[in-house]
Write a protein that holds these residues in place. Structure first.
Motif, PDB file in Angstrom:
ATOM      1  N   VAL A  52       0.825  -1.197   0.000  1.00 18.82           N
ATOM      2  CA  VAL A  52       0.000   0.000   0.000  1.00 18.82           C
ATOM      3  C   VAL A  52       0.872   1.265   0.000  1.00 18.82           C
ATOM      4  CG1 VAL A  52      -0.342  -0.147   2.511  1.00 18.82           C
ATOM      5  CG2 VAL A  52      -1.902   1.215   1.153  1.00 18.82           C
ATOM      6  N   HIS A  53       2.033   1.228   0.663  1.00 19.47           N
ATOM      7  CA  HIS A  53       2.876   2.426   0.710  1.00 19.47           C
ATOM      8  C   HIS A  53       3.496   2.755  -0.646  1.00 19.47           C
ATOM      9  CE1 HIS A  53       2.909   3.555   4.996  1.00 19.47           C
ATOM     10  NE2 HIS A  53       2.410   2.339   5.111  1.00 19.47           N
ATOM     11  N   ASP A  74       8.048  -5.026  -7.526  1.00 17.33           N
ATOM     12  CA  ASP A  74       7.856  -5.943  -6.403  1.00 17.33           C
ATOM     13  C   ASP A  74       8.431  -7.298  -6.753  1.00 17.33           C
ATOM     14  OD1 ASP A  74       5.832  -5.868  -3.734  1.00 17.33           O
ATOM     15  OD2 ASP A  74       6.518  -7.838  -4.424  1.00 17.33           O
ATOM     16  N   LYS A  75       9.138  -7.888  -5.785  1.00 18.01           N
ATOM     17  CA  LYS A  75       9.772  -9.178  -6.081  1.00 18.01           C
ATOM     18  C   LYS A  75       8.750 -10.299  -6.173  1.00 18.01           C
ATOM     19  CE  LYS A  75      10.846 -10.344  -1.313  1.00 18.01           C
ATOM     20  NZ  LYS A  75      11.618 -11.246  -0.501  1.00 18.01           N
ATOM     21  N   GLY A  82       2.962  -7.152   4.012  1.00 18.52           N
ATOM     22  CA  GLY A  82       2.015  -6.838   5.073  1.00 18.52           C
ATOM     23  C   GLY A  82       0.686  -6.298   4.552  1.00 18.52           C
ATOM     24  N   SER A  83       0.726  -5.647   3.394  1.00 15.23           N
ATOM     25  CA  SER A  83      -0.492  -5.014   2.881  1.00 15.23           C
ATOM     26  C   SER A  83      -1.608  -6.005   2.593  1.00 15.23           C
ATOM     27  CB  SER A  83      -0.176  -4.217   1.626  1.00 15.23           C
ATOM     28  OG  SER A  83       0.746  -3.207   1.951  1.00 15.23           O
ATOM     29  N   ASN A  86      -2.624  -7.859   6.735  1.00 13.35           N
ATOM     30  CA  ASN A  86      -2.938  -7.171   7.981  1.00 13.35           C
ATOM     31  C   ASN A  86      -4.395  -7.375   8.381  1.00 13.35           C
ATOM     32  OD1 ASN A  86      -4.620  -4.810   7.013  1.00 13.35           O
ATOM     33  ND2 ASN A  86      -2.813  -4.679   5.716  1.00 13.35           N
ATOM     34  N   THR A  87      -4.720  -6.898   9.580  1.00 17.30           N
ATOM     35  CA  THR A  87      -6.075  -7.071  10.097  1.00 17.30           C
ATOM     36  C   THR A  87      -6.930  -5.833   9.840  1.00 17.30           C
ATOM     37  OG1 THR A  87      -5.067  -6.531  12.192  1.00 17.30           O
ATOM     38  CG2 THR A  87      -5.613  -8.824  11.809  1.00 17.30           C
ATOM     39  N   ILE A  89      -7.195  -2.651  10.420  1.00 15.81           N
ATOM     40  CA  ILE A  89      -7.748  -1.683  11.361  1.00 15.81           C
ATOM     41  C   ILE A  89      -7.203  -0.285  11.074  1.00 15.81           C
ATOM     42  CG2 ILE A  89      -7.811  -0.976  13.792  1.00 15.81           C
ATOM     43  CD1 ILE A  89      -7.762  -4.061  14.381  1.00 15.81           C
ATOM     44  N   VAL A 218      14.629  -6.329  -6.715  1.00 15.97           N
ATOM     45  CA  VAL A 218      15.789  -5.443  -6.686  1.00 15.97           C
ATOM     46  C   VAL A 218      16.935  -6.186  -6.007  1.00 15.97           C
ATOM     47  CG1 VAL A 218      16.716  -3.317  -5.723  1.00 15.97           C
ATOM     48  CG2 VAL A 218      14.424  -3.349  -6.738  1.00 15.97           C
ATOM     49  N   ALA A 263       8.998  -2.312   3.828  1.00 15.68           N
ATOM     50  CA  ALA A 263       8.562  -2.750   5.161  1.00 15.68           C
ATOM     51  C   ALA A 263       9.519  -3.779   5.785  1.00 15.68           C
ATOM     52  CB  ALA A 263       7.127  -3.250   5.100  1.00 15.68           C
ATOM     53  N   THR A 391       3.676  -2.659  13.023  1.00 16.93           N
ATOM     54  CA  THR A 391       2.395  -3.355  13.015  1.00 16.93           C
ATOM     55  C   THR A 391       1.248  -2.388  12.743  1.00 16.93           C
ATOM     56  OG1 THR A 391       2.168  -2.991  15.373  1.00 16.93           O
ATOM     57  CG2 THR A 391       3.263  -4.999  14.702  1.00 16.93           C
ATOM     58  N   TYR A 392       1.562  -1.164  12.289  1.00 17.44           N
ATOM     59  CA  TYR A 392       0.531  -0.123  12.217  1.00 17.44           C
ATOM     60  C   TYR A 392       0.535   0.624  10.890  1.00 17.44           C
ATOM     61  CZ  TYR A 392       4.915   1.363  14.164  1.00 17.44           C
ATOM     62  OH  TYR A 392       6.258   1.486  14.375  1.00 17.44           O
ATOM     63  N   GLY A 393       1.186   0.045   9.874  1.00 22.00           N
ATOM     64  CA  GLY A 393       1.401   0.813   8.648  1.00 22.00           C
ATOM     65  C   GLY A 393       0.271   0.791   7.634  1.00 22.00           C
ATOM     66  N   PHE A 394      -0.671  -0.120   7.809  1.00 28.75           N
ATOM     67  CA  PHE A 394      -1.749  -0.164   6.826  1.00 28.75           C
ATOM     68  C   PHE A 394      -2.562   1.123   6.873  1.00 28.75           C
ATOM     69  CE2 PHE A 394      -6.251  -1.210   5.997  1.00 28.75           C
ATOM     70  CZ  PHE A 394      -6.140  -1.307   4.622  1.00 28.75           C
ATOM     71  N   LYS A 395      -2.949   1.530   8.071  1.00 23.67           N
ATOM     72  CA  LYS A 395      -3.767   2.733   8.202  1.00 23.67           C
ATOM     73  C   LYS A 395      -3.036   3.964   7.726  1.00 23.67           C
ATOM     74  CE  LYS A 395      -3.843   2.291  12.644  1.00 23.67           C
ATOM     75  NZ  LYS A 395      -2.659   1.392  12.730  1.00 23.67           N
TER      76      LYS A 395
HETATM   77  C1  LIG Z   1      -0.820  -9.903  10.780  1.00 18.36           C
HETATM   78  C2  LIG Z   1      -0.678  -8.408  10.587  1.00 18.36           C
HETATM   79  C3  LIG Z   1      -1.682  -7.554  11.030  1.00 18.36           C
HETATM   80  C4  LIG Z   1      -1.589  -6.173  10.847  1.00 18.36           C
HETATM   81  N1  LIG Z   1      -2.634  -5.388  11.233  1.00 18.36           N
HETATM   82  C5  LIG Z   1      -2.604  -4.062  10.963  1.00 18.36           C
HETATM   83  C6  LIG Z   1      -3.746  -3.257  11.257  1.00 18.36           C
HETATM   84  O1  LIG Z   1      -4.778  -3.758  11.734  1.00 18.36           O
HETATM   85  N2  LIG Z   1      -3.683  -1.917  10.996  1.00 18.36           N
HETATM   86  C7  LIG Z   1      -2.550  -1.350  10.454  1.00 18.36           C
HETATM   87  O2  LIG Z   1      -2.548  -0.141  10.260  1.00 18.36           O
HETATM   88  N3  LIG Z   1      -1.461  -2.102  10.144  1.00 18.36           N
HETATM   89  C8  LIG Z   1      -1.459  -3.455  10.383  1.00 18.36           C
HETATM   90  N4  LIG Z   1      -0.364  -4.228  10.058  1.00 18.36           N
HETATM   91  C9  LIG Z   1       0.850  -3.591   9.502  1.00 18.36           C
HETATM   92  C10 LIG Z   1       0.702  -3.323   8.011  1.00 18.36           C
HETATM   93  O3  LIG Z   1       0.218  -4.471   7.362  1.00 18.36           O
HETATM   94  C11 LIG Z   1       2.038  -2.942   7.375  1.00 18.36           C
HETATM   95  O4  LIG Z   1       2.681  -1.957   8.152  1.00 18.36           O
HETATM   96  C12 LIG Z   1       1.833  -2.379   5.979  1.00 18.36           C
HETATM   97  O5  LIG Z   1       1.089  -3.280   5.187  1.00 18.36           O
HETATM   98  C13 LIG Z   1       3.141  -2.089   5.307  1.00 18.36           C
HETATM   99  O6  LIG Z   1       2.883  -1.782   3.958  1.00 18.36           O
HETATM  100  P1  LIG Z   1       4.055  -1.534   2.956  1.00 18.36           P
HETATM  101  O7  LIG Z   1       3.450  -1.168   1.678  1.00 18.36           O
HETATM  102  O8  LIG Z   1       5.028  -0.591   3.563  1.00 18.36           O
HETATM  103  O9  LIG Z   1       4.839  -2.934   2.896  1.00 18.36           O
HETATM  104  P2  LIG Z   1       4.406  -4.374   2.373  1.00 18.36           P
HETATM  105  O10 LIG Z   1       2.971  -4.487   2.095  1.00 18.36           O
HETATM  106  O11 LIG Z   1       5.008  -5.367   3.307  1.00 18.36           O
HETATM  107  O12 LIG Z   1       5.126  -4.437   0.985  1.00 18.36           O
HETATM  108  C14 LIG Z   1       6.522  -4.544   0.850  1.00 18.36           C
HETATM  109  C15 LIG Z   1       6.770  -5.169  -0.495  1.00 18.36           C
HETATM  110  O13 LIG Z   1       8.154  -5.091  -0.800  1.00 18.36           O
HETATM  111  C16 LIG Z   1       8.455  -6.180  -1.630  1.00 18.36           C
HETATM  112  N5  LIG Z   1       9.900  -6.395  -1.648  1.00 18.36           N
HETATM  113  C17 LIG Z   1      10.691  -6.779  -0.617  1.00 18.36           C
HETATM  114  N6  LIG Z   1      11.965  -6.898  -1.022  1.00 18.36           N
HETATM  115  C18 LIG Z   1      11.987  -6.572  -2.340  1.00 18.36           C
HETATM  116  C19 LIG Z   1      13.023  -6.511  -3.328  1.00 18.36           C
HETATM  117  N7  LIG Z   1      14.299  -6.821  -3.040  1.00 18.36           N
HETATM  118  N8  LIG Z   1      12.689  -6.140  -4.590  1.00 18.36           N
HETATM  119  C20 LIG Z   1      11.398  -5.842  -4.902  1.00 18.36           C
HETATM  120  N9  LIG Z   1      10.390  -5.884  -4.007  1.00 18.36           N
HETATM  121  C21 LIG Z   1      10.682  -6.247  -2.744  1.00 18.36           C
HETATM  122  C22 LIG Z   1       7.682  -7.320  -1.014  1.00 18.36           C
HETATM  123  O14 LIG Z   1       7.453  -8.369  -1.936  1.00 18.36           O
HETATM  124  C23 LIG Z   1       6.387  -6.646  -0.557  1.00 18.36           C
HETATM  125  O15 LIG Z   1       5.316  -6.819  -1.451  1.00 18.36           O
HETATM  126  C24 LIG Z   1      -0.426  -5.620  10.239  1.00 18.36           C
HETATM  127  C25 LIG Z   1       0.593  -6.468   9.807  1.00 18.36           C
HETATM  128  C26 LIG Z   1       0.478  -7.851   9.946  1.00 18.36           C
HETATM  129  C27 LIG Z   1       1.589  -8.735   9.460  1.00 18.36           C
END
Ligand SMILES: Cc1cc2nc3c(=O)[nH]c(=O)nc-3n(C[C@H](O)[C@H](O)[C@H](O)COP(=O)(O)OP(=O)(O)OC[C@H]3O[C@@H](n4cnc5c(N)ncnc54)[C@H](O)[C@@H]3O)c2cc1C
Ligand SMILES: [Zn+2]
Lengths: 441, 90
Positions: A52-53, A74-75, A82-83, A86-87, A89, A218, A263, A391-395
């Motif tokens: 999502v970020h 994305d790899k 995590g996106s 997550n749960t 919230i 990457v 993440a 654990t809070y990055g979705f929101k």
């Molecule tokens: C069980 C669980 C419950 C959660 N509940 C909540 C909640 O209720 N509310 C909330 O706000 N947050 C929650 N979170 C946290 C939230 O899910 C994450 O903080 C958020 O999704 C991070 O998003 P992101 O886009 O930064 O990273 P991600 O969604 O983790 O994406 C990172 C991406 O980078 C890619 N990547 C990694 N290495 C490479 C590379 N070398 N080359 C290319 N791509 C690569 C991966 O494949 C991945 O798709 C929860 C997390 C978990 C695990």
């Protein structure tokens, strides 16, 4: 740099009931919602991580700043981190004024997201309740409520009888093992469909010309002129260096700006640029039960019992807890988690003892010492970070994307994310959110 | 379930231990610059591979010890006797 400003605000097409009927009657397949194009040799901005970020950053670069020569790499597949785990919230009742302002902006972007992206993201503003079982927890709730109110956030401390009214299934009796003394109640909090958010941003970004490349890993970040990294003093990486591009499993790409949105894998990527981060990777587990009739109207969190629960529209209970107790990149579930979770949930809701768990899973979380993210510029010119989401990055996805896009486009740190700069760890200006983010995500 | 090899108590479930995180050499607090000290406090290596880390045997011998664990596979390898060179590439 040749990033031409210019506004483009066209939305991707709308889905409609009529379209559904026509497609169904003609037995047509739904087209893919983002293009699959060959990887180019160069981009204005490369974003690593299709969660999502990364996707929100790409979307707002195109939508708010007209920067469309952008690739998200994305790899694995979009939302595989995590996106998609997550749960779901969302809330803004944090502890520090910096955190509250930031997460509140995200909530308001979530509020208009369905209309902005022309996609139903199933936002359910069902209310969010954080239980207090001890005097010290109650004190933190009061503290949070006051900080929240000062920033116009709907957030207040309620007593056990009000808790009972909102969630009758909770054991609010005084002879519970951990009696409920009160709760922080935050009506604007709720849940939102995480996959729809990922797909919505991907579709919106694609519509504006951004490219998404899945299965594109990457392997290295190309940096010139730096003072050298921790492992090699002559590799030209690290402080003072300048990014020239990335090396992927599909070849080299040149780009003046590379944004790290990975993440749980954040330090592996930043190591490639010679930048150290205050991040350790821990798995967070969650679990879901079989569906039952809807009986739990709000999200319930208990910090003392290390558990939180909400009920989906389908009727399943979704449970989560705190992160696993040691660093690892393995996302294997554990029996300890299930046992502890079940025990603690039954303390809160003795009535659900016959329910069965359907499945459990884990995702990687990038934990920082102060439970706040690391955003913006780094000592390597052109290498930006949007990590430390724990654990809070979705929101935080929408506001992070909006602010990171502004950061890239203007080459200045926006005010809202200034407190989360990487350099706070060398000056000591930490933004402590543990009291609001350790269990209730 | 993770079995942690305590040098005194043998392999025990991870829930018997408290995790101490990465083992780094502590700079001399009287000589370190604030920058060095904070880097020691906050920065992490966080590799996806072999990591030297500290555990505390909470429910057993109540001793701290360091071991090496592979954070990608969660296998442990025996930590060499202090003063000897690490074998293999960490
Ligand atoms: C069980 C669980 C419950 C959660 N509940 C909540 C909640 O209720 N509310 C909330 O706000 N947050 C929650 N979170 C946290 C939230 O899910 C994450 O903080 C958020 O999704 C991070 O998003 P992101 O886009 O930064 O990273 P991600 O969604 O983790 O994406 C990172 C991406 O980078 C890619 N990547 C990694 N290495 C490479 C590379 N070398 N080359 C290319 N791509 C690569 C991966 O494949 C991945 O798709 C929860 C997390 C978990 C695990
Ligand atoms: Zn022991």
């Amino acid at each position: 740099m040749s990033l031409l400003p210019g506004k483009k605000s066209s939305k991707p097409p709308r889905y409609s009931a009529a379209g559904l009927i026509v497609k169904g009657a003609r037995k047509q397949n739904w087209p893919r919602v983002w293009r699959d194009v060959p990887l180019k040799k160069s981009y204005d901005v490369v974003i690593i991580g299709g969660g999502v970020h990364g996707l929100a950053t790409a979307y707002y670069l195109a939508a708010n700043h007209g920067i469309t020569n952008v690739a998200v790499l994305d790899k694995a597949y979009l939302g595989s981190g995590g996106s998609g785990r997550n749960t779901a919230i969302v809330r803004s009742n944090y502890l520090t004024p910096e955190g509250v302002a930031f997460y509140d902006r995200s909530l308001s972007l979530y509020n208009t997201m369905a209309a902005d992206l022309n996609l139903n993201v199933m936002f359910s503003e069902r209310g969010h309740m954080t239980l207090a079982h001890t005097d010290s927890a109650l004190r933190t709730m009061n503290w949070r409520a006051e900080v929240n109110k000062l920033q116009d956030i709907d957030s207040s401390v309620i007593d056990p009888s009000e808790v009972k009214k909102l969630a009758p299934s909770l054991d609010t009796s005084s002879n519970a093992r951990y009696p409920i003394l009160g709760a922080l109640y935050h009506p604007p909090g709720g849940t939102i469909r995480h996959d729809a958010v990922v797909w919505g941003y991907a579709r919106g970004a694609d519509h504006l010309g951004v490219e998404m490349h899945q299965k594109t890993e990457v392997l290295d970040i190309l940096v010139e002129g730096g003072e050298g990294s921790a492992t090699d003093a002559h590799d030209g990486k690290g402080a003072g260096g300048k990014v020239t591009g990335v090396r992927t499993n599909k070849g080299d790409i040149s780009a003046p700006i590379v944004v790290n949105c990975t993440a749980g894998w954040a330090t592996l990527i930043s190591d490639m640029a010679g930048v150290k981060l205050p991040i350790s990777t821990r798995p967070l587990q969650a679990a879901v039960t079989e569906p039952v009739k809807v009986f739990l109207p709000t999200v319930v969190v208990s910090g003392s019992l290390h558990v939180y629960v909400s009920q989906t529209d389908r009727g399943e209970l979704v449970f989560g807890a705190s992160v696993d107790p040691f660093n690892t990149y393995s996302v294997r579930g554990s029996l300890e988690f299930t046992e502890e979770l079940a025990g603690h949930v039954l303390e809160l809701m003795p009535g659900i003892s016959k329910m069965r768990l359907l499945r459990q899973w884990a995702g990687l979380c990038d934990m920082t010492p102060d439970y706040s993210p690391v955003m913006g510029f780094t000592p390597v010119d052109g290498f930006l970070c949007d990590v430390g989401w724990g654990t809070y990055g979705f929101k935080a996805g929408p506001v992070s994307g909006e602010q990171m896009a502004e950061c890239v486009a203007t080459q200045m740190t926006p005010k809202l994310i200034e407190p989360f700069r990487l350099s706070r760890f060398s000056t000591g200006a930490l933004v402590g959110e543990k009291g609001a983010a350790a269990v209730g995500h | 379930m993770l079995l942690v090899p305590c040098p005194n108590c043998g392999p025990r479930n991870a829930s018997d231990f408290a995790y101490g995180g990465e083992s780094h050499v502590r700079p001399n607090p009287n000589q370190a610059t604030p920058e060095e000290w904070r880097s020691y406090l906050y920065m992490e290596d966080n590799p996806a591979g072999w990591l030297k880390e500290t555990w505390y045997c909470r429910s057993g011998c109540r001793r701290f010890f360091t071991v090496e664990r592979n954070t990608a596979t969660n296998e442990f390898r025996e930590h060499p006797i202090p003063g000897t060179k690490l074998g293999g590439k960490a």
